[in-house]
Design an enzyme around this catalytic site. Structure first.
Site, mmCIF file in Angstrom:
data_model
loop_
_atom_site.group_PDB
_atom_site.id
_atom_site.type_symbol
_atom_site.label_atom_id
_atom_site.label_comp_id
_atom_site.label_asym_id
_atom_site.label_seq_id
_atom_site.Cartn_x
_atom_site.Cartn_y
_atom_site.Cartn_z
ATOM 1 N N LYS A 196 13.493 -9.320 -9.836
ATOM 2 C CA LYS A 196 12.760 -10.412 -9.188
ATOM 3 C C LYS A 196 13.775 -11.480 -8.800
ATOM 4 C CE LYS A 196 9.163 -13.850 -9.867
ATOM 5 N NZ LYS A 196 8.032 -14.287 -10.681
ATOM 6 N N ARG A 206 2.958 -20.729 -5.258
ATOM 7 C CA ARG A 206 3.034 -21.888 -6.155
ATOM 8 C C ARG A 206 2.018 -22.951 -5.740
ATOM 9 N NH1 ARG A 206 9.678 -21.829 -6.685
ATOM 10 N NH2 ARG A 206 9.773 -19.757 -7.657
ATOM 11 N N LYS A 218 14.470 -21.820 -10.310
ATOM 12 C CA LYS A 218 14.346 -20.709 -11.257
ATOM 13 C C LYS A 218 15.602 -19.822 -11.270
ATOM 14 C CE LYS A 218 9.275 -20.690 -11.282
ATOM 15 N NZ LYS A 218 8.065 -19.845 -11.397
ATOM 16 N N GLU A 234 19.456 -4.491 -14.033
ATOM 17 C CA GLU A 234 18.204 -5.025 -14.587
ATOM 18 C C GLU A 234 17.150 -3.926 -14.714
ATOM 19 O OE1 GLU A 234 17.078 -7.814 -15.747
ATOM 20 O OE2 GLU A 234 18.409 -9.412 -15.107
ATOM 21 N N LYS A 249 10.907 -7.534 -6.082
ATOM 22 C CA LYS A 249 10.168 -8.656 -5.508
ATOM 23 C C LYS A 249 11.130 -9.702 -4.990
ATOM 24 C CE LYS A 249 6.939 -12.137 -7.012
ATOM 25 N NZ LYS A 249 6.279 -12.741 -8.124
ATOM 26 N N SER A 275 3.660 -13.913 -1.289
ATOM 27 C CA SER A 275 2.854 -14.904 -0.573
ATOM 28 C C SER A 275 3.513 -15.396 0.725
ATOM 29 C CB SER A 275 2.555 -16.088 -1.495
ATOM 30 O OG SER A 275 3.753 -16.659 -1.983
ATOM 31 N N TYR A 314 -1.236 -9.130 -0.464
ATOM 32 C CA TYR A 314 -2.439 -9.899 -0.127
ATOM 33 C C TYR A 314 -3.155 -9.285 1.072
ATOM 34 C CZ TYR A 314 0.034 -12.884 -3.310
ATOM 35 O OH TYR A 314 0.700 -13.329 -4.423
HETATM 36 C C1 PBG Z 1 5.197 -16.346 -11.697
HETATM 37 C C2 PBG Z 1 5.041 -15.534 -10.475
HETATM 38 C C3 PBG Z 1 5.410 -15.906 -9.179
HETATM 39 C C4 PBG Z 1 4.940 -14.906 -8.336
HETATM 40 C C5 PBG Z 1 4.338 -13.932 -9.133
HETATM 41 N N1 PBG Z 1 4.424 -14.340 -10.454
HETATM 42 C C6 PBG Z 1 6.049 -17.132 -8.668
HETATM 43 C C7 PBG Z 1 7.348 -17.551 -9.197
HETATM 44 O O1 PBG Z 1 8.085 -16.818 -9.852
HETATM 45 O O2 PBG Z 1 7.646 -18.717 -8.971
HETATM 46 C C8 PBG Z 1 5.071 -14.922 -6.847
HETATM 47 C C9 PBG Z 1 4.052 -14.158 -6.089
HETATM 48 C C10 PBG Z 1 3.987 -14.477 -4.649
HETATM 49 O O3 PBG Z 1 4.729 -15.318 -4.096
HETATM 50 O O4 PBG Z 1 3.144 -13.864 -3.989
HETATM 51 N N2 PBG Z 1 5.960 -15.884 -12.719
#
Ligand code: PBG
Length: 324
Positions: A196, A206, A218, A234, A249, A275, A314
């Protein structure tokens, strides 16, 4: 000309193209993410995710039944936690009657065949909007992992089929597996967000959960998008620690990583079409700059072609309608 091979022979009609297509999307490829809020009959559009909604449990279960009837077999749950329940320890994440736990039970009671996957990370529950416990300016690893393991057991107790840790702490997969085993949850799967990346494409998510980090970013736990080998490291560690499914991701800017991981591991690979990727297509379509339906199918087919066995998106519902 006298050609031995004319490649256009296999492209000359829809019928020919359909018999030689290498990648075919099917409804069960998709994992539908769902955003759940407290209340009754609540259906709020997420401003940066046009035509995507936060829903209360009563409407969520209706949605789940509809998704199942369409052929979708898995949902990924996210909850929007009330501000007054947030703290720095993830207390609410462990509440057996928390919104997540109630949502899991409600979905499993109306549609037991639907696979329920749950997000495991502290950000929706954190006053700081970080995925782990904060000490000073640091997101501390080991105490966070303890909470994530407890959270996973709590989700399993409520009936989750898969827990999906999205936090990127070290050692969480083995800790979660041991906690599940230790509590008798031998049928609960782990879908690990293995690679990720720290990505700007999570912005709209968010907004949806009001979970943007309060300070910093992050990057001390999510991966640097400059790195490819690190994704393999990983992922292989998560496989060794007992992950059942691994995930990459975001998806579209990371197709190379999806392919490479697919070539390395012998377990299912999923990809999260996040998203921001959704929002980009929606925005361009709204401007009349892209054909939305074609953009959806081309994007999702590319992600599958890159090597994803499963796609969290989505567009799950739209895609199924388009396939049929
Ligand atoms: C939180 C999480 C996130 C997403 C899934 N789980 C956001 C982040 O890490 O800030 C993102 C999903 C998306 O953008 O569709 N741990």
């Amino acid at each position: 000309m006298h050609l031995i091979r004319r490649n256009r022979i296999l492209r000359q009609s829809p019928a020919i193209r359909s018999i030689v297509a290498e990648t075919i999307l099917r409804p069960s490829d998709f994992i539908a993410p769902l955003f759940i809020v407290e209340g009754n009959n609540v259906r709020e559009e997420i401003s940066s995710m046009q035509n995507y909604f936060r829903m209360s449990i009563d409407l969520t279960v209706k949605e789940v039944k509809e998704l199942y009837a369409m052929g979708i077999r898995s949902v990924l749950l996210f909850i929007k936690c009330k501000d007054e329940l947030k703290d720095n320890k993830g207390t609410e994440a462990l509440n057996p009657d928390g919104l997540m736990q109630r949502s899991i039970r409600a979905i499993k009671s109306v549609c037991p065949e639907m696979l329920v996957m749950t997000d495991v990370a502290l950000d929706p529950f954190s006053t700081y909007g970080h995925d782990g416990i904060v000490e000073g300016n640091e997101i501390v690893n080991d105490p966070t992992v303890e909470v994530l393991a407890e959270m996973s057991v709590s989700h399993a107790q409520a009936g989750a089929d898969f827990v999906a840790p999205s936090d990127m702490m070290d050692g969480r997969i083995i800790a979660i597996r041991e906690a599940l085993e230790g509590n008798g949850f031998t049928k609960t799967g782990i879908m690990s967000y293995s690679a990720k990346y720290a990505s700007c494409f999570y912005g709209p998510f968010r907004d949806a959960l009001d979970s943007a980090p309060g300070f910093g970013d992050k990057k001390t736990y999510q991966m640097d998008y400059a790195n490819r080998r690190e994704a393999i490291k990983e992922t292989m560690m998560d496989v060794a620690e007992g992950a059942d499914i691994v995930m990459i991701k975001p998806a579209m800017a990371y197709l190379d990583i999806i392919r490479e991981v697919r070539n390395e591991v012998d377990i299912p690979v999923s990809a999260y079409h996040v998203s921001g990727e959704y929002a980009m297509i929606k925005a361009a379509a709204k401007m009349g700059w892209l054909d939305e339906n074609r953009a959806i199918l081309e994007s999702l087919t590319s992600i599958k072609r890159a090597g994803a066995d499963l796609i969290a998106t989505y567009f799950a519902k739209d895609a199924v309608k388009l396939i049929n």
